[in-house]
Design a protein around this motif. Sequence first.
Motif, PDB file in Angstrom:
ATOM      1  N   ASN A 281       0.806  -1.535   0.088  1.00 30.03           N
ATOM      2  CA  ASN A 281      -0.207   0.221  -0.118  1.00 30.03           C
ATOM      3  C   ASN A 281       1.169   1.224   0.023  1.00 30.03           C
ATOM      4  O   ASN A 281       0.629   2.261  -1.423  1.00 30.03           O
ATOM      5  CB  ASN A 281      -0.968  -0.220   1.100  1.00 30.03           C
TER       6      ASN A 281
ATOM      7  N   THR B 222      -3.446  -3.715 -11.146  1.00 34.51           N
ATOM      8  CA  THR B 222      -3.881  -2.681 -10.208  1.00 34.51           C
ATOM      9  C   THR B 222      -3.869  -3.403  -9.155  1.00 34.51           C
ATOM     10  O   THR B 222      -3.520  -4.615  -8.087  1.00 34.51           O
ATOM     11  CB  THR B 222      -6.211  -3.017 -10.855  1.00 34.51           C
ATOM     12  N   LYS B 223      -4.420  -3.200  -7.969  1.00 38.89           N
ATOM     13  CA  LYS B 223      -4.163  -2.813  -6.510  1.00 38.89           C
ATOM     14  C   LYS B 223      -5.510  -4.569  -6.438  1.00 38.89           C
ATOM     15  O   LYS B 223      -4.909  -4.896  -5.451  1.00 38.89           O
ATOM     16  CB  LYS B 223      -4.733  -1.976  -5.701  1.00 38.89           C
ATOM     17  N   ASP B 224      -6.434  -4.251  -7.061  1.00 35.49           N
ATOM     18  CA  ASP B 224      -7.459  -5.531  -7.214  1.00 35.49           C
ATOM     19  C   ASP B 224      -6.882  -6.534  -6.774  1.00 35.49           C
ATOM     20  O   ASP B 224      -6.741  -7.507  -6.603  1.00 35.49           O
ATOM     21  CB  ASP B 224      -8.805  -5.537  -7.714  1.00 35.49           C
ATOM     22  N   THR B 225      -6.335  -7.155  -8.273  1.00 36.42           N
ATOM     23  CA  THR B 225      -5.666  -7.609  -8.897  1.00 36.42           C
ATOM     24  C   THR B 225      -4.027  -8.052  -7.544  1.00 36.42           C
ATOM     25  O   THR B 225      -3.960  -9.276  -8.133  1.00 36.42           O
ATOM     26  CB  THR B 225      -4.605  -7.684 -10.091  1.00 36.42           C
TER      27      THR B 225
ATOM     28  N   GLU C  78       1.205  -0.651 -10.772  1.00 36.09           N
ATOM     29  CA  GLU C  78       0.446  -0.476 -11.603  1.00 36.09           C
ATOM     30  C   GLU C  78       1.770  -1.553 -12.746  1.00 36.09           C
ATOM     31  O   GLU C  78       0.840  -2.521 -13.989  1.00 36.09           O
ATOM     32  CB  GLU C  78      -0.390   0.517 -12.673  1.00 36.09           C
TER      33      GLU C  78
ATOM     34  N   THR D  26      -3.813  -7.428  -4.883  1.00 37.56           N
ATOM     35  CA  THR D  26      -4.652  -8.087  -2.949  1.00 37.56           C
ATOM     36  C   THR D  26      -5.157  -9.397  -3.628  1.00 37.56           C
ATOM     37  O   THR D  26      -5.654  -9.952  -3.883  1.00 37.56           O
ATOM     38  CB  THR D  26      -5.378  -7.605  -2.539  1.00 37.56           C
TER      39      THR D  26
END
Length: 258
Positions: free
Chosen positions: A155, A171-174, A166, A176
Amino acid sequence: MALIQCDFYSETLGLSTSMNVILPQQTVTQIGMDSTAGTGKFPVLYLLHGLSDDHTIWLRRTSIERYAAAYGIAIVMPAVHRSFYTDMKHGYNYWTFVSEELPAIARSFFPLSDRREDNFVAGLSMGGYGAFKLGLRCPDRYAAAASLSGAMDMNHFYTHFKTEFERIFGTKDTFTGSQDDLFALAAQLAKSDAKRPALYQCCGTEDFLYEDNVKFRDYLRQHQIDVTYEEEPGEHEWGYWDMKIKRVLEWLPLARRT
């Protein structure tokens, strides 16, 4: 100790790259060095650099060669640029390189042991992240992993370097919960029957990554994963890392060799 500056071609990366390697040498008359080298293949520490550095930095900023001499251990220091030791979304496959190809190539060039109990990994900052990723993701290959002021929580990197994050991770979602997320890897190891590597973690209390390190230390302990954790006054700088890499060598579970 012998120092080899090694330039070689990587099939994984599709380009020429470099590593510096320190090899044990038994000496008697060398002034100022307590050197030892057992028989057989050497135990090895893969020593990883930080975000703005390269394979030469540990030799330039610390006394790693002198510290390692008394332990009869080889040190392999690869170059991975700003890759976070990751198969990048837009870039090169540095995870595959450092986890698969690098050890195989290093063993083909030098007399390095392939036994788990003789293989260790350590690094600072970005390299601390890489060291723990190798230890947690490949517990069958490494007996110990050490992080010095490591980038434990991505983070922080995402907040300050979103575009670069990125490019490396997507992406942050992928990211995590993925195999690049140290928190996810720790939870995964906690649920498995794999033999766990010894873990060492340290960070200076004035380091900008201090809170992230405390967070990850607590996460490991919550999941019943043992970690040797040390903190003392210190910033994100080489005086601290020079001191702590000496401590890492003392801590490593090196098997007795003849």
